[in-house]
Motif scaffolding. Structure first.
Motif, PDB file in Angstrom:
ATOM      1  N   SER A  41       0.838  -1.209   0.000  1.00 38.46           N
ATOM      2  CA  SER A  41       0.000   0.000   0.000  1.00 38.46           C
ATOM      3  C   SER A  41       0.865   1.247   0.000  1.00 38.46           C
ATOM      4  O   SER A  41       0.565   2.238  -0.674  1.00 38.46           O
ATOM      5  N   GLY A  42       1.980   1.220   0.758  1.00 38.65           N
ATOM      6  CA  GLY A  42       2.891   2.358   0.765  1.00 38.65           C
ATOM      7  C   GLY A  42       3.764   2.411  -0.463  1.00 38.65           C
ATOM      8  O   GLY A  42       4.056   3.490  -0.993  1.00 38.65           O
ATOM      9  N   VAL A  43       4.176   1.239  -0.936  1.00 37.63           N
ATOM     10  CA  VAL A  43       5.019   1.173  -2.133  1.00 37.63           C
ATOM     11  C   VAL A  43       4.308   1.802  -3.332  1.00 37.63           C
ATOM     12  O   VAL A  43       4.914   2.538  -4.122  1.00 37.63           O
ATOM     13  N   ASN A  44       3.018   1.542  -3.455  1.00 40.10           N
ATOM     14  CA  ASN A  44       2.246   2.049  -4.595  1.00 40.10           C
ATOM     15  C   ASN A  44       2.174   3.566  -4.641  1.00 40.10           C
ATOM     16  O   ASN A  44       1.826   4.147  -5.675  1.00 40.10           O
ATOM     17  N   ASN A  45       2.461   4.240  -3.522  1.00 42.80           N
ATOM     18  CA  ASN A  45       2.383   5.704  -3.468  1.00 42.80           C
ATOM     19  C   ASN A  45       3.756   6.365  -3.508  1.00 42.80           C
ATOM     20  O   ASN A  45       3.888   7.547  -3.219  1.00 42.80           O
ATOM     21  N   VAL A 176       3.804  -2.592  11.391  1.00 39.59           N
ATOM     22  CA  VAL A 176       5.241  -2.401  11.194  1.00 39.59           C
ATOM     23  C   VAL A 176       5.515  -1.935   9.765  1.00 39.59           C
ATOM     24  O   VAL A 176       6.315  -1.012   9.542  1.00 39.59           O
ATOM     25  N   ALA A 177       4.855  -2.558   8.789  1.00 34.40           N
ATOM     26  CA  ALA A 177       5.044  -2.172   7.388  1.00 34.40           C
ATOM     27  C   ALA A 177       4.638  -0.716   7.168  1.00 34.40           C
ATOM     28  O   ALA A 177       5.352   0.048   6.502  1.00 34.40           O
ATOM     29  N   TYR A 178       3.504  -0.328   7.755  1.00 40.75           N
ATOM     30  CA  TYR A 178       2.987   1.029   7.561  1.00 40.75           C
ATOM     31  C   TYR A 178       3.949   2.077   8.117  1.00 40.75           C
ATOM     32  O   TYR A 178       4.326   3.038   7.436  1.00 40.75           O
ATOM     33  N   TRP A 179       4.371   1.888   9.378  1.00 41.41           N
ATOM     34  CA  TRP A 179       5.208   2.904  10.012  1.00 41.41           C
ATOM     35  C   TRP A 179       6.640   2.878   9.492  1.00 41.41           C
ATOM     36  O   TRP A 179       7.305   3.924   9.465  1.00 41.41           O
ATOM     37  N   LEU A 180       7.113   1.733   9.055  1.00 37.18           N
ATOM     38  CA  LEU A 180       8.429   1.679   8.440  1.00 37.18           C
ATOM     39  C   LEU A 180       8.440   2.472   7.135  1.00 37.18           C
ATOM     40  O   LEU A 180       9.379   3.240   6.869  1.00 37.18           O
ATOM     41  N   GLU A 181       7.385   2.308   6.357  1.00 39.45           N
ATOM     42  CA  GLU A 181       7.280   3.068   5.108  1.00 39.45           C
ATOM     43  C   GLU A 181       7.083   4.556   5.382  1.00 39.45           C
ATOM     44  O   GLU A 181       7.593   5.401   4.638  1.00 39.45           O
ATOM     45  N   PHE A 182       6.353   4.848   6.433  1.00 40.81           N
ATOM     46  CA  PHE A 182       6.160   6.249   6.809  1.00 40.81           C
ATOM     47  C   PHE A 182       7.499   6.896   7.128  1.00 40.81           C
ATOM     48  O   PHE A 182       7.796   8.014   6.708  1.00 40.81           O
ATOM     49  N   GLY A 183       8.333   6.187   7.866  1.00 35.04           N
ATOM     50  CA  GLY A 183       9.661   6.707   8.200  1.00 35.04           C
ATOM     51  C   GLY A 183      10.560   6.793   6.977  1.00 35.04           C
ATOM     52  O   GLY A 183      11.288   7.787   6.803  1.00 35.04           O
ATOM     53  N   CYS A 184      10.497   5.783   6.113  1.00 35.31           N
ATOM     54  CA  CYS A 184      11.339   5.782   4.902  1.00 35.31           C
ATOM     55  C   CYS A 184      10.954   6.892   3.934  1.00 35.31           C
ATOM     56  O   CYS A 184      11.774   7.315   3.101  1.00 35.31           O
ATOM     57  N   TYR A 187      13.283   9.752   3.750  1.00 34.85           N
ATOM     58  CA  TYR A 187      14.667   9.519   3.341  1.00 34.85           C
ATOM     59  C   TYR A 187      15.056  10.492   2.224  1.00 34.85           C
ATOM     60  O   TYR A 187      14.267  10.780   1.328  1.00 34.85           O
ATOM     61  N   GLY A 188      16.266  10.999   2.273  1.00 36.82           N
ATOM     62  CA  GLY A 188      16.725  11.958   1.256  1.00 36.82           C
ATOM     63  C   GLY A 188      16.042  13.296   1.438  1.00 36.82           C
ATOM     64  O   GLY A 188      15.972  13.844   2.543  1.00 36.82           O
ATOM     65  N   ASP A 189      15.491  13.804   0.335  1.00 36.16           N
ATOM     66  CA  ASP A 189      14.801  15.100   0.409  1.00 36.16           C
ATOM     67  C   ASP A 189      13.329  14.965   0.747  1.00 36.16           C
ATOM     68  O   ASP A 189      12.594  15.962   0.768  1.00 36.16           O
ATOM     69  N   GLY A 190      12.868  13.711   0.987  1.00 35.04           N
ATOM     70  CA  GLY A 190      11.472  13.494   1.375  1.00 35.04           C
ATOM     71  C   GLY A 190      10.508  13.507   0.219  1.00 35.04           C
ATOM     72  O   GLY A 190       9.292  13.421   0.425  1.00 35.04           O
ATOM     73  N   SER A 191      11.007  13.580  -1.009  1.00 34.96           N
ATOM     74  CA  SER A 191      10.120  13.647  -2.175  1.00 34.96           C
ATOM     75  C   SER A 191       9.682  12.272  -2.656  1.00 34.96           C
ATOM     76  O   SER A 191       8.731  12.154  -3.432  1.00 34.96           O
ATOM     77  N   GLY A 192      10.371  11.231  -2.208  1.00 36.30           N
ATOM     78  CA  GLY A 192      10.036   9.880  -2.652  1.00 36.30           C
ATOM     79  C   GLY A 192      10.699   9.495  -3.950  1.00 36.30           C
ATOM     80  O   GLY A 192      10.364   8.463  -4.543  1.00 36.30           O
ATOM     81  N   ASN A 193      11.641  10.301  -4.414  1.00 34.53           N
ATOM     82  CA  ASN A 193      12.311  10.016  -5.685  1.00 34.53           C
ATOM     83  C   ASN A 193      13.413   8.972  -5.560  1.00 34.53           C
ATOM     84  O   ASN A 193      13.968   8.520  -6.556  1.00 34.53           O
ATOM     85  N   SER A 194      13.759   8.606  -4.341  1.00 28.23           N
ATOM     86  CA  SER A 194      14.799   7.618  -4.131  1.00 28.23           C
ATOM     87  C   SER A 194      14.215   6.206  -4.128  1.00 28.23           C
ATOM     88  O   SER A 194      13.152   5.959  -3.536  1.00 28.23           O
ATOM     89  N   GLY A 195      14.916   5.261  -4.770  1.00 27.71           N
ATOM     90  CA  GLY A 195      14.467   3.882  -4.781  1.00 27.71           C
ATOM     91  C   GLY A 195      14.501   3.244  -3.409  1.00 27.71           C
ATOM     92  O   GLY A 195      13.758   2.294  -3.125  1.00 27.71           O
ATOM     93  N   PHE A 196      15.349   3.775  -2.510  1.00 24.64           N
ATOM     94  CA  PHE A 196      15.449   3.231  -1.154  1.00 24.64           C
ATOM     95  C   PHE A 196      14.106   3.287  -0.435  1.00 24.64           C
ATOM     96  O   PHE A 196      13.802   2.412   0.379  1.00 24.64           O
ATOM     97  N   VAL A 197      13.294   4.290  -0.745  1.00 23.55           N
ATOM     98  CA  VAL A 197      12.025   4.516  -0.052  1.00 23.55           C
ATOM     99  C   VAL A 197      11.100   3.312  -0.166  1.00 23.55           C
ATOM    100  O   VAL A 197      10.370   2.980   0.772  1.00 23.55           O
ATOM    101  N   TRP A 198      11.135   2.627  -1.299  1.00 24.66           N
ATOM    102  CA  TRP A 198      10.274   1.452  -1.448  1.00 24.66           C
ATOM    103  C   TRP A 198      11.036   0.126  -1.460  1.00 24.66           C
ATOM    104  O   TRP A 198      10.480  -0.912  -1.110  1.00 24.66           O
ATOM    105  N   ARG A 199      12.296   0.152  -1.837  1.00 20.31           N
ATOM    106  CA  ARG A 199      13.057  -1.101  -1.892  1.00 20.31           C
ATOM    107  C   ARG A 199      13.389  -1.632  -0.496  1.00 20.31           C
ATOM    108  O   ARG A 199      13.328  -2.842  -0.245  1.00 20.31           O
ATOM    109  N   PHE A 200      13.754  -0.740   0.429  1.00 20.47           N
ATOM    110  CA  PHE A 200      14.110  -1.197   1.769  1.00 20.47           C
ATOM    111  C   PHE A 200      12.930  -1.840   2.502  1.00 20.47           C
ATOM    112  O   PHE A 200      13.087  -2.923   3.107  1.00 20.47           O
ATOM    113  N   PRO A 201      11.719  -1.234   2.505  1.00 16.81           N
ATOM    114  CA  PRO A 201      10.597  -1.895   3.186  1.00 16.81           C
ATOM    115  C   PRO A 201      10.294  -3.283   2.622  1.00 16.81           C
ATOM    116  O   PRO A 201       9.938  -4.196   3.384  1.00 16.81           O
TER     117      PRO A 201
END
Length: 582
Positions: A41-45, A176-184, A187-201
């Motif tokens: 659900s977080g990855v899709n956004n 855990v999945a929800y809040w981990l993605e919320f924290g991720c 990451y970076g500038d907070g724009s979500g442009n980094s692959g880490f934001v969805w790959r790490f969760p």
């Protein structure tokens, strides 16, 4: 017990401590299941995911929301997972009945690791689709086997509590999945442009899977599976460790062991075919009525999805917006709802074995149906007030309409919280527990796999249809969910026999009636219980398995002359037993 490795914990621990360990391992698998469901659900956004990598949407700078350009691709990536769970469940059920529960759990965990590794490294949508299919396959294996292993080792008086605790960890995995993605997301500038934001969760789920694949070998195999395959000495030893052999527990394991042997022999004589096809249509199952049980578990899982939990997940953000909650705060509200959901599952831990499966579903349907009706009504009033406010200029009238919108939004949000709490306390667990309880030992893993098939169908169905339904009916869709909750009450009352406080071996007596109606099943069960006193729970019926002279367990043989036909009790002297299917 030389046939069981020395490092197996069954030699060191017994009774509650051993059961606690088994419960922890099972809960670890269920935690992964919940986490795996919640993470997408977080990855899709995430911009890097849907725009840069998968190319099914783009970011609208005006609305600051995701705009999906290819709904088929987005839905396909999500839905293919459920095809994987369906196939994995069928494969896992067959493997589990043939080679055992422990090996199946380890293999399922390995498939999950492979799928998660491929997902977190995906470079395009084709890669991701294949990875999701593999990940779903592993999940399907685990979902088919873990509840069976848990119920086959637990005592019948606390079986519901045993599995309920595991499903508390299921929703905790979602949290855990929800809040981990919320924290991720920061990451970076907070724009979500980094692959880490969805790959790490996604990669995070590999940790519990590796632990599961390693530690499950330290625990004992299901004693019921061991009896089924003729490894009775191992089964008897493990039962003794699980139930205890001294004091008040003396004879308990032996009684249960004899019951398992009796029912295993009866099943072999009564059923002629154990293929999935035969199970689905009840071919050759005779008085075991396997086909009826398959239909019950499939539809119970489908109903679980259509009572509203999938729809609440999809439409909740709109309701939060009605309440005047901004996008950032809505994330906190959603996270709080998941936490409430988790604590609500603890209610089931303390009530399921007290009031039974049927009454748990009854009160759940009531407490879910009412909020669905009210959420639909409040959303409708709020939407109408919002539309009217757009036609008004500044003034008291506009303020009044805005006040209505916010009040309705807050009310509808409260209904969402009540609904998810009621679901967590009732319908979350029972549709997963019931399939693991009611099937014959000969096909128990396969039977539970049919339950996972029903869940896969229900989820896949909802994933594909609900966006279309919400697009056409909007908030009126909640009335469909409310009506489904109402319908479930007579369905459960008429068709689903109570499994609470009954041993797994008694289930064959419970489903021996030729009628589909619950009251006929209960009447027939009472008669068969009197007719076959040696078949189940021998120690409680005066047929003691303890020798009164020595105080030691008797080495009794399997009872003869057993039958699932009312009024029929085969000759104990007969060399060849026949079981008519009447």
């Amino acid at each position: 017990m030389d046939s069981i490795p020395k490092w197996n914990l069954v030699h060191k621990y017994q009774k509650k401590s051993l059961l606690f360990g088994i419960n922890c391992v099972a809960a670890l698998s269920i935690f992964f299941f919940g986490y795996d469901q919640g993470v997408m659900s977080g990855v899709n956004n995430t911009i890097n995911y849907y725009d840069t990598t998968m190319h099914f949407g783009h970011y609208d700078t005006t609305t600051k929301a995701v705009v999906v350009d290819n709904t088929l691709l987005q839905g396909g990536i999500i839905s293919i997972y459920y095809l994987g769970t369906l196939l994995g469940a069928l494969a896992g059920g067959s493997f589990g009945d043939r080679y055992g529960r422990i090996k199946s759990i380890a293999i399922g965990a390995v498939w999950g690791v492979i799928g998660a590794t491929l997902q977190c490294s995906a470079q395009n949508h084709n890669w991701m689709i294949c990875a999701r299919l593999i990940n779903g396959f592993g999940t399907g294996i685990l979902n088919a086997i873990v509840p069976v292993w848990a119920t086959e080792t637990a005592e019948h008086t606390s079986r519901g509590q045993f599995v309920s605790i595991e499903f508390t960890l299921n929703i905790f995995g979602v949290v855990v999945a929800y809040w981990l993605e919320f924290g991720c997301s920061y990451y970076g500038d907070g724009s979500g442009n980094s692959g880490f934001v969805w790959r790490f969760p996604i990669a995070f789920q590999i940790i519990p899977l590796i632990v599961l694949a390693c530690v499950v070998w330290l625990f004992p195999e299901s004693p019921r599976y061991l009896v089924k395959v003729g490894r009775e000495e191992e089964a008897r030893y493990i039962l003794g460790r699980l139930r205890g052999e001294t004091g008040a527990d003396l004879g308990k394991a032996e009684a249960e062991f004899q019951d398992i042997r009796n029912i295993a022999e009866l099943e072999r004589k009564t059923s002629n075919s154990t293929s999935y096809f035969s199970m689905l249509f009840g071919i050759g199952s005779g008085k075991l009525h396997t086909g009826r049980r398959v239909q019950l578990v499939i539809w119970l899982q489908i109903l679980q999805e259509w009572i509203g939990i999938a729809g609440v997940t999809i439409y909740a953000p709109t309701i939060f917006r009605l309440a005047g909650i901004d996008a950032f705060t809505a994330k906190w509200v959603s996270g709080l709802n998941y936490i409430t959901y988790t604590f609500a599952t603890l209610i089931c831990v303390f009530t399921l074995d007290r009031i039974g499966r049927r009454w748990t579903l009854y009160w759940g349907s009531v407490m879910q149906g009412i909020p669905m009706f009210l959420a639909g009504a409040l959303s409708k009033v709020g939407q109408d007030a919002s539309a009217k406010a757009l036609t008004l200029g500044p003034g008291a009238a506009l303020d009044h309409q805005n006040s209505i919108v916010k009040s309705c939004g807050i009310g509808a949000t409260a209904m969402i919280f009540i609904f998810t709490a009621a679901f967590g306390a009732t319908w979350l667990t029972v549709p997963w527990l019931y399939p693991a309880e009611i099937f014959p030992l000969e096909v128990r893993a396969k039977g539970n796999a049919w339950g996972v098939v029903g869940w896969s169908i229900g989820n896949g169905w909802c994933t594909l249809l609900l966006p279309i339904i919400f697009n056409k009916l909007h908030e009126n869709t909640y009335y469909i969910f409310a009506a489904t909750n109402v319908i479930t009450i007579p369905i459960v009352w008429a068709l689903y026999p109570e499994s609470n406080q009954r041993t797994l071996e008694e289930m064959n007596l419970l489903f021996a009636a030729d009628s589909i109606w619950n009251w006929e099943a209960e009447r027939n069960f009472a008669i068969l219980k009197e007719q076959n006193p040696e078949l189940v729970q021998a120690a409680q019926r005066g047929h003691s398995v303890i020798d009164p002279e020595t105080g030691l367990p008797r080495q009794g043989s399997v009872s003869r002359g057993m039958s699932l036909n009312v009024g029929q009790h085969d000759s104990m002297d007969s060399e060849k037993q026949t079981f008519k299917h009447g």
